[in-house]
Design an enzyme around this catalytic site. Structure first.
Site, PDB file in Angstrom:
ATOM      1  N   GLY A   1     -40.109  40.583  -9.251  1.00  0.00           N
ATOM      2  CA  GLY A   1     -39.338  41.139  -8.146  1.00  0.00           C
ATOM      3  C   GLY A   1     -39.579  42.632  -7.958  1.00  0.00           C
ATOM      4  O   GLY A   1     -39.678  43.116  -6.822  1.00  0.00           O
ATOM      5  N   SER A   2     -39.683  43.364  -9.053  1.00  0.00           N
ATOM      6  CA  SER A   2     -39.845  44.821  -8.935  1.00  0.00           C
ATOM      7  C   SER A   2     -41.140  45.160  -8.215  1.00  0.00           C
ATOM      8  O   SER A   2     -41.162  46.008  -7.315  1.00  0.00           O
ATOM      9  CB  SER A   2     -39.847  45.477 -10.328  1.00  0.00           C
ATOM     10  OG  SER A   2     -38.648  45.208 -10.987  1.00  0.00           O
TER      11      SER A   2
ATOM     12  N   ASN B   1     -26.996  41.686  -7.005  1.00  0.00           N
ATOM     13  CA  ASN B   1     -27.160  41.170  -8.358  1.00  0.00           C
ATOM     14  C   ASN B   1     -25.951  41.398  -9.254  1.00  0.00           C
ATOM     15  O   ASN B   1     -25.751  40.687 -10.222  1.00  0.00           O
ATOM     16  CB  ASN B   1     -28.402  41.790  -9.017  1.00  0.00           C
ATOM     17  CG  ASN B   1     -28.490  43.278  -8.832  1.00  0.00           C
ATOM     18  OD1 ASN B   1     -28.476  43.775  -7.711  1.00  0.00           O
ATOM     19  ND2 ASN B   1     -28.558  44.010  -9.921  1.00  0.00           N
TER      20      ASN B   1
ATOM     21  N   GLN C   1     -32.040  37.567  -6.105  1.00  0.00           N
ATOM     22  CA  GLN C   1     -30.875  36.817  -6.586  1.00  0.00           C
ATOM     23  C   GLN C   1     -30.568  35.604  -5.705  1.00  0.00           C
ATOM     24  O   GLN C   1     -29.778  34.751  -6.088  1.00  0.00           O
ATOM     25  CB  GLN C   1     -29.636  37.720  -6.645  1.00  0.00           C
ATOM     26  CG  GLN C   1     -29.724  38.803  -7.698  1.00  0.00           C
ATOM     27  CD  GLN C   1     -29.624  38.272  -9.133  1.00  0.00           C
ATOM     28  OE1 GLN C   1     -29.080  37.201  -9.393  1.00  0.00           O
ATOM     29  NE2 GLN C   1     -30.153  39.039 -10.074  1.00  0.00           N
TER      30      GLN C   1
ATOM     31  N   SER D   1     -38.381  36.413  -7.465  1.00  0.00           N
ATOM     32  CA  SER D   1     -38.768  36.521  -8.871  1.00  0.00           C
ATOM     33  C   SER D   1     -38.438  35.217  -9.598  1.00  0.00           C
ATOM     34  O   SER D   1     -37.307  34.732  -9.522  1.00  0.00           O
ATOM     35  CB  SER D   1     -38.000  37.687  -9.498  1.00  0.00           C
ATOM     36  OG  SER D   1     -38.257  37.747 -10.876  1.00  0.00           O
TER      37      SER D   1
ATOM     38  N   HIS E   1     -38.004  34.271 -12.735  1.00  0.00           N
ATOM     39  CA  HIS E   1     -37.105  34.108 -13.889  1.00  0.00           C
ATOM     40  C   HIS E   1     -35.621  34.064 -13.508  1.00  0.00           C
ATOM     41  O   HIS E   1     -34.762  33.900 -14.359  1.00  0.00           O
ATOM     42  CB  HIS E   1     -37.383  35.165 -14.964  1.00  0.00           C
ATOM     43  CG  HIS E   1     -36.921  36.549 -14.656  1.00  0.00           C
ATOM     44  ND1 HIS E   1     -35.847  37.130 -15.295  1.00  0.00           N
ATOM     45  CD2 HIS E   1     -37.390  37.488 -13.801  1.00  0.00           C
ATOM     46  CE1 HIS E   1     -35.696  38.371 -14.856  1.00  0.00           C
ATOM     47  NE2 HIS E   1     -36.616  38.613 -13.946  1.00  0.00           N
TER      48      HIS E   1
ATOM     49  N   THR F   1     -56.546  39.189 -12.225  1.00  0.00           N
ATOM     50  CA  THR F   1     -56.644  37.731 -12.358  1.00  0.00           C
ATOM     51  C   THR F   1     -55.252  37.128 -12.279  1.00  0.00           C
ATOM     52  O   THR F   1     -54.333  37.595 -12.950  1.00  0.00           O
ATOM     53  CB  THR F   1     -57.315  37.379 -13.709  1.00  0.00           C
ATOM     54  OG1 THR F   1     -58.588  38.033 -13.731  1.00  0.00           O
ATOM     55  CG2 THR F   1     -57.488  35.883 -13.879  1.00  0.00           C
TER      56      THR F   1
ATOM     57  N   CYS G   1     -26.103  51.157 -19.848  1.00  0.00           N
ATOM     58  CA  CYS G   1     -26.507  52.522 -20.212  1.00  0.00           C
ATOM     59  C   CYS G   1     -28.026  52.567 -20.284  1.00  0.00           C
ATOM     60  O   CYS G   1     -28.609  52.810 -21.320  1.00  0.00           O
ATOM     61  CB  CYS G   1     -25.880  52.941 -21.526  1.00  0.00           C
ATOM     62  SG  CYS G   1     -25.946  51.679 -22.790  1.00  0.00           S
TER      63      CYS G   1
HETATM   64  C1  PLP Z   1     -31.758  42.100  -6.862  1.00  0.00           C
HETATM   65  C2  PLP Z   1     -32.894  42.292  -7.815  1.00  0.00           C
HETATM   66  N1  PLP Z   1     -34.026  42.848  -7.389  1.00  0.00           N
HETATM   67  C3  PLP Z   1     -35.081  43.020  -8.190  1.00  0.00           C
HETATM   68  C4  PLP Z   1     -35.035  42.659  -9.517  1.00  0.00           C
HETATM   69  C5  PLP Z   1     -36.247  42.870 -10.387  1.00  0.00           C
HETATM   70  O1  PLP Z   1     -36.903  41.659 -10.637  1.00  0.00           O
HETATM   71  P1  PLP Z   1     -37.934  41.512 -11.846  1.00  0.00           P
HETATM   72  O2  PLP Z   1     -37.126  41.476 -13.097  1.00  0.00           O
HETATM   73  O3  PLP Z   1     -38.642  40.217 -11.599  1.00  0.00           O
HETATM   74  O4  PLP Z   1     -38.858  42.669 -11.765  1.00  0.00           O
HETATM   75  C6  PLP Z   1     -33.858  42.094 -10.025  1.00  0.00           C
HETATM   76  C7  PLP Z   1     -33.760  41.750 -11.458  1.00  0.00           C
HETATM   77  O5  PLP Z   1     -32.733  41.908 -12.079  1.00  0.00           O
HETATM   78  C8  PLP Z   1     -32.768  41.894  -9.150  1.00  0.00           C
HETATM   79  O6  PLP Z   1     -31.623  41.347  -9.575  1.00  0.00           O
END
Ligand code: PLP
Length: 394
Positions: free
Chosen positions: A69-70, A150, A178, A198, A200, A236, A323
């Site tokens: 996701g990031s 999230n 999410q 994402s 996971h 890859t 934190c």
């Molecule tokens: C709303 C949201 N965006 C982005 C991310 C980031 O995803 P990833 O862990 O796959 O990089 C998260 C992960 O907690 C998320 O909850």
């Protein structure tokens, strides 16, 4: 162990694991290799692309696989900004309670001369399409608003926001990390130009995700190298991970209705029970929220202490005041919905999935009030409140 932190990550499903194994053990070729063993991997990749696309109302060409996701958030926002800059458009609209993958990317762009407008979030944790409409200017190049939050689980009116952006001819990105696998997504019907997901977060593997990019929207690459992903994402491909993601997303979408019914019933029972704790508040929209999300503030306690004591009882949960930087900053999300610092520190997020049970909810409903009571009993601040020396906030 009772796992109630599914918004942080989920356990992989059997289906996802089974979908991955052949691509680690037998079909391990590089999809860019021309011989048959490579081409078998390339065919699998194409089928995964078609399946992921079908789950979100997209066409396969509109899917770029990423490391999660990031990366998808970064690539979507930086691409839109790059395109905007070329047209002299340097204004970006977003919200104050996005994930840091979005907020930190926007901060970086601010350093490069972009003007970022973060819309204020209402007390229930949402922004309206009207707010977005009013914020859009002639030089706006991007609106990025998350599908569902999230931390507090509120679901945003993404379809309405998409319609406003389409009418104003501004690109619309949504971080659906999410939401994917939990809420219906229709990229075409909701006028979404860019969307991040994402694996996971829906029982797929970690370290793999996807960026949907509407056909015709140019995408800039973050990672230079080979010509994978039509030259937009070098490296890859993580074939086993992508196969696991496609299988997990398909499974989640196929069972979405029944999972939603089951999980939201558990959620509502948890919310009802935890509401009985004095001086507490539910965070987020009571109705319009992710099926598995429960988030409360309890006055007079520290979220971290609550988490550690829950962990002692085998319950995995999360607190908003992570934190992450070593500094105990309260959650930017809770501050954005108007919780004072003192209250935001005492937050608890429980996020459920379809494998949680009524017994899990019973155990949490027994543990949380006891621990909150215990922690309040040790707190000098709480004594001041009880004796009337200090006022209650909640
Ligand atoms: C709303 C949201 N965006 C982005 C991310 C980031 O995803 P990833 O862990 O796959 O990089 C998260 C992960 O907690 C998320 O909850």
């Amino acid at each position: 162990m009772i796992y109630a932190d599914n918004a942080a990550t989920t356990k992989m499903s059997r289906t996802a694991v089974d979908a991955m194994l052949p691509f680690m053990e037998e079909v391990f070729g590089n999809p860019s290799s021309l011989y048959a063993a490579g081409q078998r991997a390339a065919e699998a990749l194409q089928s995964a692309r078609e399946r992921v696309a079908a789950c979100i109302g997209a066409s396969p060409k509109e899917i770029t696989f990423t490391s999660g996701g990031s990366e998808a958030d970064n690539q979507a926002i930086l691409s839109a900004a790059q395109m905007g800059a070329r047209q002299g458009k340097t204004h970006i609209v977003s919200t104050a309670f996005e994930h840091h993958a979005v907020l930190h990317t926007l901060k970086k762009l601010e350093g490069q001369g972009f003007e970022v407008e973060l819309l204020p979030v209402g007390p229930l944790g949402t922004v309206t399409s009207r707010q977005v409409e009013q914020a859009i200017r002639p030089n706006t190049c991007l609106v990025t608003v998350m599908y569902a939050n999230n931390e507090i689980g509120s679901v945003l009116p993404v379809g309405e926001i998409g319609a406003v952006c389409r009418e104003k001819r501004v690109l619309f990105h949504t971080d659906a990390v999410q939401a994917a696998g939990h809420l219906p997504i229709d990229t075409a019907g909701q006028s979404i130009d860019l969307l991040s997901l994402s694996a996971h977060k829906f029982h797929g593997p970690k370290g793999v995700g996807a960026l949907y990019v509407r056909q015709g929207v140019p995408l800039a690459s973050l990672i230079e190298g080979g010509a994978q992903e039509r030259g937009k994402r070098a490296g890859t491909e993580n074939v086993p991970g992508i196969m696991g993601m496609a299988a997990a997303l398909e499974e989640a979408c196929a069972h979405m209705e029944e999972n939603t019914l089951r999980v939201s019933a558990l959620r509502d029972r948890l919310i009802e029970g935890l509401c009985n704790i004095p001086h507490c508040a539910l965070n987020g929209d009571p109705v319009n929220r992710l099926p598995g999300n429960v988030n409360f503030c309890f006055e007079g306690i520290e979220g971290e202490s609550l988490l550690l004591l829950l962990d002692d009882r085998g319950i995995c949960a999360s607190s908003g005041s992570a934190c992450t930087s070593g500094a105990l900053d309260p959650s930017h999300v809770l501050l954005a919905i108007g919780r004072p610092h003192e209250v935001a520190h005492g937050s608890l997020r429980l996020s459920l999935c379809e494998t949680n049970t009524d017994q899990d909810v019973d155990a949490i409903l027994k543990a949380v009030p006891e621990i909150v009571d215990y922690l309040r009993g040790m707190s000098p601040l709480w004594k001041d409140k009880i004796s009337g020396k200090k006022a209650f906030v909640l």
